[in-house]
Design a protein around this motif. Structure first.
Motif, PDB file in Angstrom:
ATOM      1  N   GLN A  38      21.547 -18.026 -70.360  1.00 13.68           N
ATOM      2  CA  GLN A  38      22.558 -17.466 -69.457  1.00 13.68           C
ATOM      3  C   GLN A  38      22.503 -15.937 -69.396  1.00 13.68           C
ATOM      4  N   LYS A  39      22.153 -15.296 -70.514  1.00 16.70           N
ATOM      5  CA  LYS A  39      22.152 -13.826 -70.501  1.00 16.70           C
ATOM      6  C   LYS A  39      20.997 -13.287 -69.655  1.00 16.70           C
ATOM      7  N   SER A  40      19.801 -13.883 -69.791  1.00 16.75           N
ATOM      8  CA  SER A  40      18.670 -13.396 -68.982  1.00 16.75           C
ATOM      9  C   SER A  40      18.956 -13.598 -67.493  1.00 16.75           C
ATOM     10  N   PHE A  41      19.566 -14.736 -67.162  1.00 12.01           N
ATOM     11  CA  PHE A  41      19.951 -15.004 -65.774  1.00 12.01           C
ATOM     12  C   PHE A  41      20.896 -13.906 -65.268  1.00 12.01           C
ATOM     13  N   ALA A  42      21.894 -13.577 -66.091  1.00 11.74           N
ATOM     14  CA  ALA A  42      22.891 -12.570 -65.684  1.00 11.74           C
ATOM     15  C   ALA A  42      22.217 -11.213 -65.473  1.00 11.74           C
ATOM     16  N   ILE A  43      21.260 -10.878 -66.344  1.00 14.32           N
ATOM     17  CA  ILE A  43      20.592  -9.576 -66.234  1.00 14.32           C
ATOM     18  C   ILE A  43      19.711  -9.540 -64.973  1.00 14.32           C
ATOM     19  N   ALA A  44      19.070 -10.671 -64.655  1.00 21.10           N
ATOM     20  CA  ALA A  44      18.224 -10.714 -63.452  1.00 21.10           C
ATOM     21  C   ALA A  44      19.044 -10.367 -62.211  1.00 21.10           C
ATOM     22  N   ASN A  45      20.231 -10.954 -62.087  1.00 22.50           N
ATOM     23  CA  ASN A  45      21.081 -10.643 -60.935  1.00 22.50           C
ATOM     24  C   ASN A  45      21.620  -9.219 -60.994  1.00 22.50           C
ATOM     25  N   ALA A  72       9.727  -8.831 -46.414  1.00 22.31           N
ATOM     26  CA  ALA A  72       9.518  -8.169 -47.699  1.00 22.31           C
ATOM     27  C   ALA A  72      10.845  -8.194 -48.427  1.00 22.31           C
ATOM     28  N   VAL A  73      10.783  -8.256 -49.755  1.00 16.67           N
ATOM     29  CA  VAL A  73      12.025  -8.308 -50.523  1.00 16.67           C
ATOM     30  C   VAL A  73      11.781  -7.764 -51.927  1.00 16.67           C
ATOM     31  N   THR A  74      12.811  -7.091 -52.443  1.00 17.37           N
ATOM     32  CA  THR A  74      12.767  -6.655 -53.837  1.00 17.37           C
ATOM     33  C   THR A  74      13.250  -7.816 -54.697  1.00 17.37           C
ATOM     34  N   LEU A  75      12.585  -8.013 -55.833  1.00 13.49           N
ATOM     35  CA  LEU A  75      12.949  -9.132 -56.707  1.00 13.49           C
ATOM     36  C   LEU A  75      12.870  -8.699 -58.160  1.00 13.49           C
ATOM     37  N   ALA A  76      13.579  -9.444 -59.007  1.00  8.38           N
ATOM     38  CA  ALA A  76      13.589  -9.173 -60.449  1.00  8.38           C
ATOM     39  C   ALA A  76      13.053 -10.389 -61.171  1.00  8.38           C
ATOM     40  N   VAL A  77      12.222 -10.160 -62.182  1.00  8.40           N
ATOM     41  CA  VAL A  77      11.794 -11.240 -63.070  1.00  8.40           C
ATOM     42  C   VAL A  77      12.267 -10.863 -64.471  1.00  8.40           C
ATOM     43  N   GLY A  81       8.881 -13.451 -72.416  1.00 10.66           N
ATOM     44  CA  GLY A  81       7.781 -12.509 -72.260  1.00 10.66           C
ATOM     45  C   GLY A  81       6.764 -13.131 -71.337  1.00 10.66           C
ATOM     46  N   PHE A  82       7.046 -13.149 -70.046  1.00  8.70           N
ATOM     47  CA  PHE A  82       6.186 -13.783 -69.051  1.00  8.70           C
ATOM     48  C   PHE A  82       5.258 -12.730 -68.427  1.00  8.70           C
ATOM     49  N   ILE A  83       4.240 -13.190 -67.726  1.00  7.82           N
ATOM     50  CA  ILE A  83       3.316 -12.283 -67.034  1.00  7.82           C
ATOM     51  C   ILE A  83       3.560 -12.406 -65.532  1.00  7.82           C
ATOM     52  N   VAL A  84       3.653 -11.235 -64.873  1.00  3.95           N
ATOM     53  CA  VAL A  84       3.946 -11.202 -63.440  1.00  3.95           C
ATOM     54  C   VAL A  84       2.769 -10.544 -62.731  1.00  3.95           C
ATOM     55  N   GLN A  89      -1.013  -5.629 -58.922  1.00  8.09           N
ATOM     56  CA  GLN A  89      -0.304  -5.213 -60.140  1.00  8.09           C
ATOM     57  C   GLN A  89      -0.238  -6.366 -61.137  1.00  8.09           C
ATOM     58  N   ARG A  90      -0.327  -6.037 -62.427  1.00  7.37           N
ATOM     59  CA  ARG A  90      -0.121  -7.026 -63.487  1.00  7.37           C
ATOM     60  C   ARG A  90       0.931  -6.464 -64.433  1.00  7.37           C
ATOM     61  N   LEU A  91       2.083  -7.118 -64.463  1.00 10.30           N
ATOM     62  CA  LEU A  91       3.246  -6.601 -65.191  1.00 10.30           C
ATOM     63  C   LEU A  91       3.766  -7.657 -66.161  1.00 10.30           C
ATOM     64  N   GLY A  92       4.723  -7.231 -66.991  1.00 12.54           N
ATOM     65  CA  GLY A  92       5.451  -8.199 -67.804  1.00 12.54           C
ATOM     66  C   GLY A  92       6.761  -8.546 -67.116  1.00 12.54           C
ATOM     67  N   SER A  93       7.411  -9.621 -67.587  1.00 15.33           N
ATOM     68  CA  SER A  93       8.764  -9.877 -67.079  1.00 15.33           C
ATOM     69  C   SER A  93       9.651  -8.719 -67.539  1.00 15.33           C
ATOM     70  N   TRP A  94      10.914  -8.693 -67.154  1.00 16.86           N
ATOM     71  CA  TRP A  94      11.799  -7.534 -67.325  1.00 16.86           C
ATOM     72  C   TRP A  94      11.315  -6.421 -66.395  1.00 16.86           C
ATOM     73  N   THR A  95      11.141  -6.829 -65.154  1.00 17.26           N
ATOM     74  CA  THR A  95      10.628  -5.891 -64.170  1.00 17.26           C
ATOM     75  C   THR A  95      11.259  -6.170 -62.808  1.00 17.26           C
ATOM     76  N   VAL A  96      11.356  -5.107 -62.007  1.00 17.16           N
ATOM     77  CA  VAL A  96      11.853  -5.237 -60.635  1.00 17.16           C
ATOM     78  C   VAL A  96      10.775  -4.669 -59.721  1.00 17.16           C
ATOM     79  N   LEU A  97      10.376  -5.429 -58.695  1.00 21.19           N
ATOM     80  CA  LEU A  97       9.311  -4.977 -57.795  1.00 21.19           C
ATOM     81  C   LEU A  97       9.574  -5.498 -56.381  1.00 21.19           C
ATOM     82  N   THR A  98       8.815  -4.984 -55.429  1.00 22.42           N
ATOM     83  CA  THR A  98       8.958  -5.428 -54.043  1.00 22.42           C
ATOM     84  C   THR A  98       7.682  -6.148 -53.621  1.00 22.42           C
TER      85      THR A  98
END
Lengths: 319, 226
Positions: A38-45, A72-77, A81-84, A89-98
């Motif tokens: 629930q906390k990760s979900f809350a932080i994503a929003n 186009a849309v900005t999104l948060a993952v 510890g996921f890979i995006v 680009q190659r990023l980790g989760s805990w990231t916001v990108l478009t």
């Protein structure tokens, strides 16, 4: 209305739409559902300034691969510890990108964690059921599971450059190996040896892990007698013990009632970190008194509030 | 043991037990406290889930704690039982045609009754909703007459369709999902338990009394088509 549309190239099992779930319906046999963490979900929003109950996509370690075909849309993952991978680009989760039309977005398991959340700056199209877009896994009602070949539509899609970048992953969002429990409500059905085993020996999560619960491997917790209790309500975090002494922890989509004794119940805040463990990871249970559990919850809620206000300040400063 | 017993559950709930065995008295206490709570919820109350002998009361630990909740519940239990929101009586339609009543012949065989006598016994029962469980809309009723009470089958049968009217022991249930069950399939109901009405999404409340009314296959199909 500005739309962003994604084709679903690949969606593994247990990838579904979730919001905060359906409160107040357990009395009708409907579990709350909603996010496993629930906390990760809350932080994503929060990272996008979304309303707390905005539907997101919950990702399992089975991963998800999308292609943006329109808009186009900005999104948060956020979470685990996921890979995006987005465009080049190659990023980790805990990231916001478009992500823009023509780009691919692939999210797959990285070094740790079982669940991650994909939130959009906009409104994810999802069919509500009983007032919530959360997917009820048994019936498939609600926003539903994502399937390869399907589509995701985000209405009122926004681009928010001020939100982009990495966001801090707090230490309390990582998998939790020490899990706080409160004894009961059927602790009286177990002898001291069973309690000793529960508190002194490690348990491991098994592969029998889905949104309804996870079976544990560890010492046998055989009840004192072959017991059948009249069916009663169950909560997320209940540690239910079957007749052969096997413990199962019940999670977001648990059945609302059952007749197996519950030796103990995990405090709500620790369920998030418990869920971020993977099968075969080890956990140890630590028993605390009910009042201490309430105090711990209040301290944790305070830490979460401080974190969320920091996130909001950053968003404002970047404007 | 002295009932009620208040058992703390995790950091956010109290289980109030009114007995160990399923009795009308224990269930009446569950219903009274449930109704009292819904008309006068305490600060931090989230939801209550009634079952056969106990009521689980979930609360927000940021607003209250177990002992404060116990005090509030003990206070509610001292108030006279509310006259309002008494149980409703509801009717459920059931079609006993062979097409649906997959176990009617077996029930007749095991009870020594004719098929018609089994149906009449089922229709004569006064059923009460004790609790919901298992899946959305699964309302567990008791009240199946003794003459047609059978233990569960030794193993579940797969693919029993949604809407099936099934019995086991004193219990009776109208299913809302297609699923395996070891209960005995007596007929099929077109009555919608998940109503699609946002103000009352489920047909029954715990404590409601139910009677079954027999309908023909044509009536079943007409009701389904609505």
């Amino acid at each position: 209305m500005v739309e962003a549309v994604f084709n679903i190239i690949h969606a593994g099992p247990l990838v579904s739409v979730q919001d905060l779930g359906r409160p107040n319906l357990m009395r009708y046999g409907v579990p709350r559902s909603g996010p496993m963490d629930q906390k990760s979900f809350a932080i994503a929003n929060a990272a996008l300034g979304n309303a707390a109950n905005s539907p997101c996509i919950e990702l399992s370690t089975a991963g998800l691969s999308l292609e943006c075909i329109k808009g186009a849309v900005t999104l948060a993952v956020v979470g685990g510890g996921f890979i995006v991978e987005a465009g080049d680009q190659r990023l980790g989760s805990w990231t916001v990108l478009t992500v823009k039309a023509g780009q691919k977005l692939t999210i797959k398991p990285g070094p740790w964690g079982s669940w991650s959340y994909l939130a959009f700056a906009g409104q994810l199209d999802a069919t509500p059921w009983l007032g919530s877009a959360a997917t009820h896994s048994q019936s498939g009602q609600g926003g539903g599971k994502l399937v390869s070949g399907g589509q995701i539509v985000v209405q009122s899609a926004k681009i928010l450059p001020n939100c982009e970048g990495t966001i801090p992953c707090p230490v309390w969002a990582r998998p939790r190996h020490e899990i706080h429990i409160v004894a009961g409500p059927q602790d009286r059905f177990f002898d001291e040896a069973a309690f000793d085993a529960l508190l002194r020996q490690p348990f491991r999560l098994t592969d029998a892990y889905d949104r309804m619960g996870v079976r544990l491997r560890g010492p046998s917790l055989i009840p004192k007698a072959a017991l059948s209790i009249p069916s009663e309500a169950i909560l997320r975090g209940s540690i239910q013990v079957s007749g052969d002494g096997t413990a199962t922890v019940l999670l977001a989509d648990h059945q609302t009632t059952g007749g197996y004794p519950k030796i103990a119940t995990i405090i709500a805040d620790d369920v998030d970190g418990f869920c971020q463990n993977r099968p075969h990871d080890e956990v140890r249970f630590k028993s605390i008194l009910p009042q201490a559990a309430v105090e711990l919850t209040r301290r944790r809620a305070n830490a979460m509030a401080v974190y969320l206000s920091g996130l909001e300040r950053r968003r404002q400063e970047h404007k | 043991m002295e009932f009620p017993i208040f058992r703390p559950v995790a950091d956010h709930a109290v289980l109030v037990e009114f007995g160990e065995d399923i009795t009308d008295d224990a269930h009446a206490h569950v219903l009274n406290l449930d109704r009292a709570l819904s008309s006068a919820p305490f600060t931090g109350f989230k939801e209550a889930i009634p079952a056969f002998v106990n009521l689980l009361v979930d609360f927000d630990p940021l607003l209250t704690d177990h002992s404060t909740v116990e005090t509030a519940l003990r206070h509610l239990m001292r108030l006279p039982a509310s006259e309002q929101s008494q149980s409703q009586h509801r009717e459920v339609l059931v079609c006993y045609e062979d097409l649906f009543a997959k176990d009617l012949a077996a029930i007749a065989h095991h009870t020594g009754l004719s098929q018609e006598a089994v149906i009449n016994a089922h229709l004569a029962g006064d059923y009460k909703i004790y609790m919901y469980g298992f899946a959305p809309g699964y309302a567990y009723m008791a009240g199946t007459p003794k003459s047609i009470q059978l233990a569960r089958k030794p193993s579940p049968v797969r693919g029993i369709e949604a809407g099936s009217v099934i019995i086991a022991g004193a219990q009776c249930l109208v299913t809302t999902l297609t699923m395996p069950t070891g209960w005995w399939v007596l007929g099929r109901s077109p009555t919608r338990i998940l109503t699609d009405n946002p103000h009352q999404p489920f047909l029954f409340d715990v404590g409601d009394h139910i009677t079954f009314r027999r309908i023909s296959l044509a009536e079943y199909e007409a009701a389904k088509a609505q």
